[in-house]
Design a protein around this motif. Structure first.
Motif, PDB file in Angstrom:
ATOM      1  N   GLY A  80       0.829  -1.211   0.000  1.00  0.00           N
ATOM      2  CA  GLY A  80       0.000   0.000   0.000  1.00  0.00           C
ATOM      3  C   GLY A  80       0.857   1.253   0.000  1.00  0.00           C
ATOM      4  O   GLY A  80       0.610   2.200  -0.743  1.00  0.00           O
ATOM      5  N   ILE A  81       1.915   1.244   0.821  1.00  0.00           N
ATOM      6  CA  ILE A  81       2.788   2.418   0.920  1.00  0.00           C
ATOM      7  C   ILE A  81       3.542   2.633  -0.390  1.00  0.00           C
ATOM      8  O   ILE A  81       3.679   3.760  -0.864  1.00  0.00           O
ATOM      9  N   ALA A  82       3.985   1.539  -1.001  1.00  0.00           N
ATOM     10  CA  ALA A  82       4.715   1.660  -2.267  1.00  0.00           C
ATOM     11  C   ALA A  82       3.822   2.274  -3.346  1.00  0.00           C
ATOM     12  O   ALA A  82       4.249   3.153  -4.102  1.00  0.00           O
ATOM     13  N   THR A  83       2.564   1.850  -3.414  1.00  0.00           N
ATOM     14  CA  THR A  83       1.666   2.385  -4.432  1.00  0.00           C
ATOM     15  C   THR A  83       1.328   3.844  -4.129  1.00  0.00           C
ATOM     16  O   THR A  83       1.240   4.669  -5.033  1.00  0.00           O
ATOM     17  N   LEU A  84       1.176   4.145  -2.840  1.00  0.00           N
ATOM     18  CA  LEU A  84       0.932   5.531  -2.434  1.00  0.00           C
ATOM     19  C   LEU A  84       2.083   6.401  -2.925  1.00  0.00           C
ATOM     20  O   LEU A  84       1.875   7.480  -3.511  1.00  0.00           O
ATOM     21  N   GLY A  85       3.307   5.909  -2.720  1.00  0.00           N
ATOM     22  CA  GLY A  85       4.492   6.634  -3.165  1.00  0.00           C
ATOM     23  C   GLY A  85       4.494   6.823  -4.671  1.00  0.00           C
ATOM     24  O   GLY A  85       4.774   7.920  -5.173  1.00  0.00           O
ATOM     25  N   PHE A  86       4.124   5.774  -5.400  1.00  0.00           N
ATOM     26  CA  PHE A  86       4.108   5.872  -6.853  1.00  0.00           C
ATOM     27  C   PHE A  86       3.123   6.948  -7.312  1.00  0.00           C
ATOM     28  O   PHE A  86       3.422   7.749  -8.204  1.00  0.00           O
ATOM     29  N   GLY A  87       1.947   6.982  -6.694  1.00  0.00           N
ATOM     30  CA  GLY A  87       0.939   7.984  -7.043  1.00  0.00           C
ATOM     31  C   GLY A  87       1.478   9.395  -6.863  1.00  0.00           C
ATOM     32  O   GLY A  87       1.289  10.263  -7.722  1.00  0.00           O
ATOM     33  N   GLU A  88       2.192   9.611  -5.755  1.00  0.00           N
ATOM     34  CA  GLU A  88       2.729  10.943  -5.478  1.00  0.00           C
ATOM     35  C   GLU A  88       3.873  11.284  -6.432  1.00  0.00           C
ATOM     36  O   GLU A  88       3.971  12.407  -6.927  1.00  0.00           O
ATOM     37  N   ILE A  89       4.720  10.282  -6.705  1.00  0.00           N
ATOM     38  CA  ILE A  89       5.846  10.515  -7.622  1.00  0.00           C
ATOM     39  C   ILE A  89       5.311  10.913  -8.991  1.00  0.00           C
ATOM     40  O   ILE A  89       5.778  11.876  -9.617  1.00  0.00           O
ATOM     41  N   LEU A  90       4.297  10.207  -9.427  1.00  0.00           N
ATOM     42  CA  LEU A  90       3.755  10.503 -10.756  1.00  0.00           C
ATOM     43  C   LEU A  90       3.188  11.926 -10.809  1.00  0.00           C
ATOM     44  O   LEU A  90       3.374  12.647 -11.783  1.00  0.00           O
ATOM     45  N   ARG A  91       2.532  12.311  -9.722  1.00  0.00           N
ATOM     46  CA  ARG A  91       1.969  13.672  -9.690  1.00  0.00           C
ATOM     47  C   ARG A  91       3.094  14.707  -9.749  1.00  0.00           C
ATOM     48  O   ARG A  91       2.982  15.741 -10.417  1.00  0.00           O
ATOM     49  N   MET A  92       4.195  14.411  -9.034  1.00  0.00           N
ATOM     50  CA  MET A  92       5.352  15.316  -9.060  1.00  0.00           C
ATOM     51  C   MET A  92       5.934  15.423 -10.467  1.00  0.00           C
ATOM     52  O   MET A  92       6.324  16.500 -10.911  1.00  0.00           O
ATOM     53  N   ILE A  93       6.014  14.287 -11.136  1.00  0.00           N
ATOM     54  CA  ILE A  93       6.554  14.302 -12.499  1.00  0.00           C
ATOM     55  C   ILE A  93       5.676  15.172 -13.385  1.00  0.00           C
ATOM     56  O   ILE A  93       6.160  16.034 -14.123  1.00  0.00           O
ATOM     57  N   VAL A  94       4.361  14.963 -13.292  1.00  0.00           N
ATOM     58  CA  VAL A  94       3.425  15.732 -14.109  1.00  0.00           C
ATOM     59  C   VAL A  94       3.570  17.223 -13.803  1.00  0.00           C
ATOM     60  O   VAL A  94       3.534  18.073 -14.689  1.00  0.00           O
ATOM     61  N   ASN A  95       3.798  17.510 -12.533  1.00  0.00           N
ATOM     62  CA  ASN A  95       3.903  18.894 -12.095  1.00  0.00           C
ATOM     63  C   ASN A  95       5.201  19.563 -12.554  1.00  0.00           C
ATOM     64  O   ASN A  95       5.234  20.762 -12.829  1.00  0.00           O
ATOM     65  N   ASN A  96       6.262  18.774 -12.646  1.00  0.00           N
ATOM     66  CA  ASN A  96       7.583  19.361 -12.864  1.00  0.00           C
ATOM     67  C   ASN A  96       8.151  19.198 -14.264  1.00  0.00           C
ATOM     68  O   ASN A  96       8.998  19.995 -14.672  1.00  0.00           O
ATOM     69  N   GLU A  97       7.727  18.183 -14.990  1.00  0.00           N
ATOM     70  CA  GLU A  97       8.271  17.980 -16.334  1.00  0.00           C
ATOM     71  C   GLU A  97       7.501  18.879 -17.308  1.00  0.00           C
ATOM     72  O   GLU A  97       6.725  18.409 -18.145  1.00  0.00           O
ATOM     73  N   VAL A  98       7.783  20.170 -17.192  1.00  0.00           N
ATOM     74  CA  VAL A  98       6.992  21.168 -17.908  1.00  0.00           C
ATOM     75  C   VAL A  98       7.083  20.988 -19.433  1.00  0.00           C
ATOM     76  O   VAL A  98       6.113  21.220 -20.150  1.00  0.00           O
ATOM     77  N   TRP A  99       8.257  20.539 -19.907  1.00  0.00           N
ATOM     78  CA  TRP A  99       8.438  20.374 -21.352  1.00  0.00           C
ATOM     79  C   TRP A  99       7.412  19.401 -21.938  1.00  0.00           C
ATOM     80  O   TRP A  99       7.003  19.531 -23.081  1.00  0.00           O
ATOM     81  N   LEU A 100       6.991  18.433 -21.112  1.00  0.00           N
ATOM     82  CA  LEU A 100       6.073  17.425 -21.620  1.00  0.00           C
ATOM     83  C   LEU A 100       4.627  17.748 -21.242  1.00  0.00           C
ATOM     84  O   LEU A 100       3.732  17.725 -22.091  1.00  0.00           O
ATOM     85  N   THR A 101       4.415  18.066 -19.981  1.00  0.00           N
ATOM     86  CA  THR A 101       3.037  18.140 -19.473  1.00  0.00           C
ATOM     87  C   THR A 101       2.575  19.584 -19.259  1.00  0.00           C
ATOM     88  O   THR A 101       1.463  19.804 -18.805  1.00  0.00           O
ATOM     89  N   LYS A 102       3.422  20.536 -19.527  1.00  0.00           N
ATOM     90  CA  LYS A 102       3.164  21.947 -19.232  1.00  0.00           C
ATOM     91  C   LYS A 102       2.946  22.196 -17.748  1.00  0.00           C
ATOM     92  O   LYS A 102       2.423  23.246 -17.355  1.00  0.00           O
ATOM     93  N   GLY A 103       3.328  21.217 -16.925  1.00  0.00           N
ATOM     94  CA  GLY A 103       3.310  21.379 -15.469  1.00  0.00           C
ATOM     95  C   GLY A 103       1.982  21.861 -14.937  1.00  0.00           C
ATOM     96  O   GLY A 103       0.920  21.414 -15.392  1.00  0.00           O
ATOM     97  N   PRO A 104       2.022  22.766 -13.962  1.00  0.00           N
ATOM     98  CA  PRO A 104       0.789  23.218 -13.308  1.00  0.00           C
ATOM     99  C   PRO A 104      -0.169  23.948 -14.253  1.00  0.00           C
ATOM    100  O   PRO A 104      -1.359  24.098 -13.942  1.00  0.00           O
TER     101      PRO A 104
END
Lengths: 294, 236
Positions: free
Chosen positions: A87-111
């Motif tokens: 459960g904790i590992a999947t929780l971590g994955f969910g948060e990591i993915l959100r961080m990636i989406v938030n920060n990889e502006v070149w791909l996702t345009k971030g926020p």
């Protein structure tokens, strides 16, 4: 009328999302706290492709494939962990993915998010009105329901339940529990991806704020409240919770009350959950032979 | 050629070694019984034979074939079944579904159906409860179900850990009668048991395990009469 159509569309999408989680939580006993990640992967994959000019059908297939592939890659290390640690590992994955989406502006345009996602276009039909979109998501929800019902009724589904009941006993009979859990996780991820694709093309705008832990909690609540390990549970749960959540927004309340609505809604969710866990821990629909509150 | 031969087994959990050179063997059609004090490594030995634990040294062979390094899922199709200690039926599945799970290595659906028909003839108790959830069965019924489930594939060897645990004396007798019945059809049994008197009374041969090594080996009756065994394990 538009409000009702909107509600029905959101319910159909969340029903798919909840049905996908039910395969993992309900039938295999895998408590995935990062399920929203696969919803997001489906949504972003399809949104990015269609914004780049690809047809919807390609975006859809790529969204499912990307969600399934990420599910597979995550499940191999994560499923080596037991119970809470998984459960904790999947929780971590969910948060990591959100961080990636938030920060990889070149791909996702971030926020800033991705605006202007095109409405789906399949076989020459553009689903750009509410009734048309409802038809599309309704059909996908029915297909998801049928496929997953077929899967869990098959010997494969029985093996999943056996793994959930007693992993060691399943291995003793010659089942590789690890492989069954991986398959279950990949199936769940693919259909979460489908829900994400439908979501992206419905709202036509997605941003990192759409894919927070709150969404995972909402979909877990839908599954647990509706009745995990049952066919209809996630659907009933989606109808009840989404109807409640969305309808509150349209209550005619004095302006000074509206600022209280958001927190109040969360409180009512919490209260509902407590009441349900006390009086009907198995959910609205009860699994035959399922253990009470377990 | 022996059905089961485990020679000089060293095994354990992580860095903790439990077995320091234990050996057992069983001919086809034999019932062997392994007794010994708590912590002597009886259950570990069964798990090692079944492949849930891999031996660090020593070999396990089945009908002359070395199976030391195989996983349980590879051993089940060879005809080795394991019934672990305690309740190991799937509570949310029905009795029939539990039996189906036992027959998964049979391959075809028809073979599974036939095996279930045969099982309900052999175990009339299960026939009455075929649609019940296994979680609602009594302890004894669960033990009978797990025996029937292991028997679905007509294994050459059944490994059984503490069949009598938590059962009433009457139910223990019933379980042991079933074990003897299956054995008469040619299935070899290796049984680990705290209830040493009961197990030795039906075993062809017995082993006494102590501190991870095989201490004594004799016929079942011989061990029952052995003064040392009486004093140490049977309680006078």
């Amino acid at each position: 009328m538009d409000l009702l159509l909107h509600l029905a569309i959101v319910i159909a999408i969340y029903a798919i999302f909840a049905l996908s989680l039910n395969v993992e939580v309900g039938y295999t006993g895998l408590f995935n706290f990062g399920h929203v990640a696969f919803f997001a992967i489906g949504a972003y994959t399809s949104a990015l492709l269609t914004l780049a000019g690809a047809p919807f059908s390609l975006g859809l297939l790529a969204g499912l494939a990307a969600a399934g592939l990420c599910g597979y890659l995550l499940s191999i290390p994560a499923l080596k962990l037991q119970g809470d640690y998984f459960g904790i590992a999947t929780l971590g994955f969910g948060e990591i993915l959100r961080m990636i989406v938030n920060n990889e502006v070149w791909l996702t345009k971030g926020p800033m998010g991705l605006p202007g996602i095109p409405r789906p276009d399949l076989f020459g039909v553009v689903f750009d009105t509410l009734p048309a979109y409802l038809a599309l998501s309704g059909v996908f929800a029915l297909v998801t329901f049928a496929i997953l019902a077929f899967v869990v009724l098959s010997p494969f589904g029985r093996a999943l339940k056996a793994v959930r009941d007693d992993e060691t006993a399943a291995e003793i009979l010659g089942k590789n529990a690890f492989r069954f859990k991986i398959k279950s996780f990949v199936i769940g991820s693919v259909f979460a991806g489908l829900a994400g694709v439908l979501w992206a093309h419905y709202t036509t705008f997605i941003g990192p704020g759409d894919f927070t832990l709150t969404e995972t909690i909402l979909v877990l609540l839908i599954v647990v409240m509706g009745g995990k390990g049952t066919f209809l549970g996630p659907v009933v749960g989606a109808v009840a919770l989404i109807f409640f959540q969305e309808s509150v927004r349209f209550l005619r309340l004095p302006p000074e009350w509206t600022r209280l609505l958001g927190p109040l809604q969360q409180m009512v969710f919490g209260l509902l959950l407590v009441v349900l866990m006390v009086f009907r821990p198995e959910g609205i629909i009860r699994e035959k032979g399922g253990r009470r509150g377990d | 050629m022996l059905r089961l031969e485990a020679t000089d087994i060293y095994a354990g959990y992580g860095k903790i070694e439990v077995l320091h050179g234990a050996s057992i063997r069983a001919a086809a059609g034999e019932i062997i019984c392994i007794i010994g004090p708590n912590g002597s490594g009886k259950s570990t030995l069964l798990k090692t034979v079944f492949g849930l634990i891999k031996p660090t040294r020593g070999t396990v062979s089945f009908d002359g074939r070395d199976i030391s390094r195989l996983d349980p899922e590879q051993k089940v199709p060879l005809g080795i079944a394991f019934i672990p200690q305690g309740r190991n039926v799937f509570p949310s599945l029905t009795v029939r579904e539990n039996l189906e799970m036992g027959g998964t290595v049979l391959g075809s659906e028809k073979a599974v159906r036939l095996a279930i028909e045969e099982a309900v003839e052999t175990y009339p108790l299960l026939k009455r409860k075929i649609r019940d959830r296994a979680g609602n069965l009594s302890g004894g019924e669960k033990q009978i179900l797990s025996l029937a489930r292991a028997d679905m594939i007509k294994p050459g060897l059944i490994l059984m850990d503490e069949p009598s645990i938590g059962l009433s004396p009457k139910m223990i007798d019933e379980v042991y009668l079933k074990i003897q019945e299956i054995n008469r059809r040619g299935t070899t049994f290796a049984i680990v048991e705290q209830n040493a008197r009961k197990a030795l009374s039906i075993a062809h041969r017995g082993y006494v395990l102590d501190l991870g090594q095989t201490r004594l080996e004799d016929t079942g009756a011989g061990l029952l009469d052995n003064e040392e065994v009486k004093k140490l394990y049977l309680g006078g």
